[in-house]
Structures are given as structure tokens and as C-alpha cells.
Design a protein around this motif. Sequence first.
Motif, PDB file in Angstrom:
ATOM      1  N   GLU A 110      39.925  33.946  45.060  1.00 56.43           N
ATOM      2  CA  GLU A 110      40.487  35.423  44.856  1.00 56.43           C
ATOM      3  C   GLU A 110      39.436  36.285  43.949  1.00 56.43           C
ATOM      4  O   GLU A 110      39.362  37.225  44.228  1.00 56.43           O
ATOM      5  CB  GLU A 110      41.859  35.220  44.246  1.00 56.43           C
ATOM      6  N   ALA A 111      38.945  35.499  42.977  1.00 57.05           N
ATOM      7  CA  ALA A 111      38.123  36.091  41.919  1.00 57.05           C
ATOM      8  C   ALA A 111      36.846  36.682  42.761  1.00 57.05           C
ATOM      9  O   ALA A 111      36.323  37.783  42.495  1.00 57.05           O
ATOM     10  CB  ALA A 111      37.753  35.466  40.694  1.00 57.05           C
ATOM     11  N   SER A 112      36.255  35.812  43.446  1.00 55.53           N
ATOM     12  CA  SER A 112      35.111  36.378  44.392  1.00 55.53           C
ATOM     13  C   SER A 112      35.365  37.431  45.318  1.00 55.53           C
ATOM     14  O   SER A 112      34.665  38.242  45.404  1.00 55.53           O
ATOM     15  CB  SER A 112      34.612  35.021  45.239  1.00 55.53           C
ATOM     16  N   LEU A 113      36.703  37.533  45.971  1.00 55.94           N
ATOM     17  CA  LEU A 113      36.872  38.362  46.849  1.00 55.94           C
ATOM     18  C   LEU A 113      37.223  39.857  45.848  1.00 55.94           C
ATOM     19  O   LEU A 113      36.747  41.128  46.565  1.00 55.94           O
ATOM     20  CB  LEU A 113      38.176  38.229  47.549  1.00 55.94           C
ATOM     21  N   LYS A 114      37.580  39.576  44.958  1.00 53.50           N
ATOM     22  CA  LYS A 114      37.835  40.859  44.074  1.00 53.50           C
ATOM     23  C   LYS A 114      36.383  41.473  43.903  1.00 53.50           C
ATOM     24  O   LYS A 114      36.254  42.706  43.783  1.00 53.50           O
ATOM     25  CB  LYS A 114      38.582  40.766  43.004  1.00 53.50           C
ATOM     26  N   THR A 115      35.646  40.536  43.425  1.00 53.21           N
ATOM     27  CA  THR A 115      34.002  41.058  42.944  1.00 53.21           C
ATOM     28  C   THR A 115      33.464  41.701  44.231  1.00 53.21           C
ATOM     29  O   THR A 115      32.805  42.763  44.106  1.00 53.21           O
ATOM     30  CB  THR A 115      33.373  39.792  42.300  1.00 53.21           C
TER      31      THR A 115
ATOM     32  N   ASP B 151      34.867  43.106  46.763  1.00 55.75           N
ATOM     33  CA  ASP B 151      35.405  44.431  46.929  1.00 55.75           C
ATOM     34  C   ASP B 151      34.762  45.681  46.052  1.00 55.75           C
ATOM     35  O   ASP B 151      34.676  46.818  46.271  1.00 55.75           O
ATOM     36  CB  ASP B 151      37.124  44.416  46.721  1.00 55.75           C
ATOM     37  N   GLU B 152      34.694  45.286  44.819  1.00 55.89           N
ATOM     38  CA  GLU B 152      34.276  46.089  43.664  1.00 55.89           C
ATOM     39  C   GLU B 152      32.716  46.786  44.114  1.00 55.89           C
ATOM     40  O   GLU B 152      32.386  47.672  44.092  1.00 55.89           O
ATOM     41  CB  GLU B 152      34.329  45.463  42.384  1.00 55.89           C
ATOM     42  N   LYS B 153      31.856  45.795  44.504  1.00 58.94           N
ATOM     43  CA  LYS B 153      30.613  45.894  45.233  1.00 58.94           C
ATOM     44  C   LYS B 153      30.579  46.631  46.302  1.00 58.94           C
ATOM     45  O   LYS B 153      29.458  47.549  46.618  1.00 58.94           O
ATOM     46  CB  LYS B 153      29.874  44.534  45.379  1.00 58.94           C
TER      47      LYS B 153
ATOM     48  N   LYS C 221      32.599  39.376  52.661  1.00 61.26           N
ATOM     49  CA  LYS C 221      34.086  39.474  52.600  1.00 61.26           C
ATOM     50  C   LYS C 221      34.751  38.445  53.654  1.00 61.26           C
ATOM     51  O   LYS C 221      35.845  37.786  53.455  1.00 61.26           O
ATOM     52  CB  LYS C 221      34.500  40.812  52.295  1.00 61.26           C
TER      53      LYS C 221
ATOM     54  N   LYS D 115      39.207  31.419  52.219  1.00 65.25           N
ATOM     55  CA  LYS D 115      40.331  31.329  51.490  1.00 65.25           C
ATOM     56  C   LYS D 115      41.470  30.932  52.458  1.00 65.25           C
ATOM     57  O   LYS D 115      42.356  30.165  52.147  1.00 65.25           O
ATOM     58  CB  LYS D 115      40.788  32.857  51.232  1.00 65.25           C
TER      59      LYS D 115
END
Length: 430
Positions: free
Chosen positions: A240-245, A247-249, A269, A276
Motif C-alpha cells: 500500500e505504501a509503495s502504491l501511494k509513492t 501515485d505521487e511520482k 503501478k 497486491k
Amino acid sequence: MADETHGLAGEIRASIVSDQFDLSGYTEARVKDLVVAAFSTPLTAPKEMVRFTFLVGGGKLVRARYDEDLPKWVAAALRAIGYAEDRSAAETFDSQGTFKQQHDTGQNLKYVIIYPRVACSTSTSGKDEAVILVDPKSPQYIMCAADLEAFKTKFGQKISSWRQSKRLLKILQDNNEQVRAIEAKLCTGAPLTPLEQCVYDGNSGANEEKIAWLQGEIRKYVDEGRLTASEKLELQASLEASLKTVDEKIAEAIAADKPKKAEKLQEMKVEALARKAAAEKINPIQLRLRYGDEVVRLRLLLLPLIELEKKGRSMSLTMDDLTILRDKPDIEEDIVKLETASRGWFEEEEDFQARCAFEANTARIRFEGKNKKGANGKSGTGAASKGSGATWSTVAAGTGGKKVASSGPTKKTSEGIGFAAAFGASLNSD
């Protein structure tokens, strides 16, 4: 109470000779405070190697004064500050930072003996100081010093979970960065400190190969679904943290008008979403102790003795009852030894205690099931089932685990009831 704890810690740190202390009445919190205050840094008062013996339990006459988990609390607190259990430890400098448990069968008392780190061992040379900071007997040093083949062998013997593997990977990566920094320093012609020299000499030069191989093993744990329930949650949180990162990039790349970068990030992604989804389908395993079957067998011998002991609180026991109860301390000691021998490298106390609790609960369920069947006039199950050789299971308790001794009761010896029979000389050699 805190003042009393710090007072004892001060007494220990001021002692210049070996001494013995009584931990009766100590809670888990007091044990942690004492161990950290007394042993987290090398002792400066002693002029020679010392040892400290702590009384942590015993037989019927003293049992009420000590919590039954006191030995485990002391061991856990010592491991948390970097101490290691070593049954061969002695009052010598090379045993610094170790401890061992001892059962005096004559007096029926239990002890934890601690061999502290002492500053006086550094008085001869800087190299001795480095040995204090870099323990050549520690799992971290062994895995960093091993070549690839030896590393794989030790991994198979001492690592049994995804989380342990992740911790080992972090150790290797940190060591690799440290070695690179030392090599850069050497290129400038600057002399190394004793610690840097010890780290550099103890590195096999195969960090890159070991890291690449270990990353593959970590992926296998996930691909094959060999995760415990808590490990699955940890993995999902990480994804989840990787996906959030990502998305930000992606948002940053789009804002900066970098379509190619955004496209690559979108591919990342998609891969992360696939991982996931795969993680969500994992059916968590129950990771057992290496010697779980033998622990269950001994607990099935112990539980009737616990019931008999409870009976003695409300009525007088016969001489036969008291004779039977004499075996209880030896069985308890054997269980602790087998549990300790099952502990993996880089395994946190919470994970280890969860595995021990699973084996204890397995024994309790079988014991209660046997009593229930006995009450109905049917035969019970008795001892632990034979293992299939696996150390984890996705089904009911007791279907896996290595078998290390015969399933029948072992005879009492001076070395304990089941532990010597289960290991012989092989454990000491390991």
C-alpha cells in the motif's frame, strides 16, 4: 520500585567480583529496566572478567516467589540489548555478552547466568575494543563473513520465515554500505579505526551475490504463499505504501510534463497492483517450532502434573503423587531447552513467543480432548502425532514439524527427561 531496580543495577555496575542476586517478585517491566540499566553498556568497575548469577525460580518451596515466565523475561531482555545465549559460556573475556540458563537439580533452583561486557578487556589494545563491538560469534557477523555457499547453508539451517529473511537482507545491505565506505577511506590512504579494520577483515567480499540470492528467496516466500498472518499484514501495508509513492511520482511526472517517465511509473503501478492482488489471496501459514512435535509431546507429559499440582492446593497429596511431581522441573527445563534450540536467527521475541504459544495450545487442546474422550469411556490420543517433516502448516495444529525423538516417554536422566535424547551431541556441535 523503579528506584529499587536502578539501585540493583547500580550495585551490579559497581561490583568488581562475580556475584549472585535474587529476582523474586520481579515483573516483566522491572526485568527490562534492570537489564538495560545494568548491561546495555560495558561495565567499567571490574578489573577482570566477572559473571552475575540471578535466581529466577525453583521448586515447590520457592515457586510462589517467582513468576513462571521470569526466565523468559530475562532472556528476552538480554537478547534485546544484543546478548546471545551460549551454554558453553565461561568466566572468560571471549564469553562477554552471553548468558545461559542453569537448573540446580540438587537444590531445585533455576538460575540465569550473565557474562557481561567489561571495559577492562579493552586495556591491552584497540583490537580488543573492536571485538566488544563486533562479536565474531554473532549471527550478523557469521552471515556477513560467510561466502555464498556457506551463507546458503546457514540460511537453510537458521532462517525459516519471510520476516527473518527481510531482517537479514537489511543487515547485509547495511554491511555492504559500511564496507564500501571503508574501501573509500582506504583509497585516501587514511588509517582505519580498530572497529573499521575488524568489519573489513570480517567481510567475505560476496555481499552483492548474497543480497541478490536472498532477494530471490524473499520473493519465493511470497510467491509460494509461505507467510504468517502477521507477515501477510506487513506485506500488504508495504505494498500500500509503495502504491501511494508511485501515485505521487506519477502526479509529479505529469505535472513536469514528462510523459515517458509517467508511462514507466504506470507500468510499475500495474505490477504493484498485481502483487497486491496476489498477496490478498495468500492463505496464511502457522509457522511451527523446529522441534515443535517434541515440545508438544513433553507438554502432554507436563499437563497432568500441573493438574496434580493444582489438586495439592486443596487436598493432601499421596507419596505416589509427590514422587510423580518430582519429574515436573526436569520436563519444564527440557521444554525451555527445546524451545530455545528452535529459535531462528533474526527472530524477534514476539514472533518466537507466538510460535511457542502455538505449540503449548496444541498440547492443551489434545490434552483436553483426551480427557473428554476418557470421560465418555473412549480411548484418548495420548502423545503428539508424528510429523511430516515440515515446520509450518496451513491446517490444524500438530500436522507438521520435525520429529527429533521417539514418540514414547523418555527416561529421566541427569541431563533431563527429553532434551538429551532428542539431541545427543549434535546440538552442541551446531
